[in-house]
Enzyme design. Sequence first.
Site, short mmCIF file in Angstrom:
data_model
loop_
_atom_site.label_atom_id
_atom_site.label_comp_id
_atom_site.label_asym_id
_atom_site.label_seq_id
_atom_site.Cartn_x
_atom_site.Cartn_y
_atom_site.Cartn_z
CE1 TYR A 1 4.52 -12.61 0.70
CE2 TYR A 1 2.66 -13.69 1.77
CZ TYR A 1 3.64 -12.71 1.76
OH TYR A 1 3.73 -11.85 2.81
CB SER B 1 4.24 -4.27 1.70
OG SER B 1 3.60 -5.49 1.38
CG ASP C 1 2.18 -5.36 4.21
OD1 ASP C 1 3.14 -5.99 4.68
OD2 ASP C 1 1.66 -5.64 3.11
NE ARG D 1 2.15 -8.94 1.09
CZ ARG D 1 3.11 -9.05 0.21
NH1 ARG D 1 2.87 -9.61 -0.96
NH2 ARG D 1 4.32 -8.59 0.45
CD GLN E 1 -4.36 -1.48 1.30
OE1 GLN E 1 -4.68 -0.30 1.46
NE2 GLN E 1 -4.62 -2.15 0.19
#
Length: 416
Positions: free
Chosen positions: A229, A134, A131, A123, A128
């Site tokens: 996380y 996500s 991902d 991450r 991005q």
Amino acid sequence: MVNIAFPRENIEFENRCSLLPQNVAAYKRLGMEVLVESGLGKGVYISDTDYEQAGATVLHTKKQVISGADIVVTLHKLNHEQVKNVQPGALVISFLDPFNEFDLIDTFCHQQITSISVEMLPRISRCQKMDALSSQASLAGYVMVQKGMQYLQSVMPMMMTPAGTLKPMKVFVIGAGVAGLQAIATAKRLGAQVTAFDTRAVVAEQVQSLGAKFLEIDLGETAQTAQGYATALTPEQMAIQQREQAKCIASSDLVITTAQLFGRKPPVLIKRDVICQMKPGSVIVDMAAENGGNVEGAVARDVVNVEGVTIVGTGFWANDVARDASQMYSSNIISLVSECWDIETQTLPIELQDEILKAAVITHKGVIVNQTIADFYEQQGKVQLVTTEKPQYDTGAVSQANSATSTLTNNSNEVA
């Protein structure tokens, strides 16, 4: 020319797919040939003709698609029989669940298959666009609110009517990660009164920025990983969390739990005695039911009633918005492949000193090259899956799998 293949998903009720027709051109621009299994887009009402008109080649069997591919992309992992049809030296990209799929990873090693597990992508800002974890979690957060509304017998917003005023629904979201934040935002947009909790106090500002209340619970020292996380709580901290959030749960109409620990069994946050304190007709949506559950009594892939409270654990949340989920996943994969693709050599070099591939590549050249996974398997006693010597962090290129790979360069970089 490198063949990139997109077989249909193995799970019968799965409607998502890893490629939409509008994505084909992006792979063609990289110089790839796109292979598609017939029926790939059936779940989102896309025909084989749509793929053909976009420039893909449609093949009729999964074996044809997989065996002719240099890169195989799926959402759910291939099964063992299908992996046997993958050419040695080819690359497989998927949600591999490497912490739990010991035998599959072993098969990749024996088949000399390079594998990328998309949930292991770091991450960082560079990742991005790719991902996938996500993107699917965000849609899951939306769907979980939708599921809750389906089983509730009340409306979410306050309504002023000639027959009287209807109070806004009380929603409690446990876990303010990607899914939790989307659930909070969705419930707020629908007019609910929303409270949220997360063990990471740093997300309180994000919760409040969405218009929700953050439940303050003093757990002492808590932390998050470098990837963002939540870390596991101590038994004492878990007891405090359960006790303090019980009052909020009891007064809520809808509770959504999203607490998951990456690579480990999720914590049980709501026990049966707390469920008994909820109003009859209340609903709990347990995002983690598929992996063991945050709620005592939750059943994976099912909806059950416990003491008058409906517990939804159907899972595969993003599948309920399959078209958008497919668009997001396919875009994530294009971004990943494009980022790693060498346009001059027409190959995808497996350069394990690169921070993306170092984190996401699990197997390469017959060994587990991901140090995190290798260490985890050793801790679990799965020594047969770990090379007797430390993995060599070498580079190779995924080009045409039936041709010789380039000379490898050894590096000593290890995954932190």
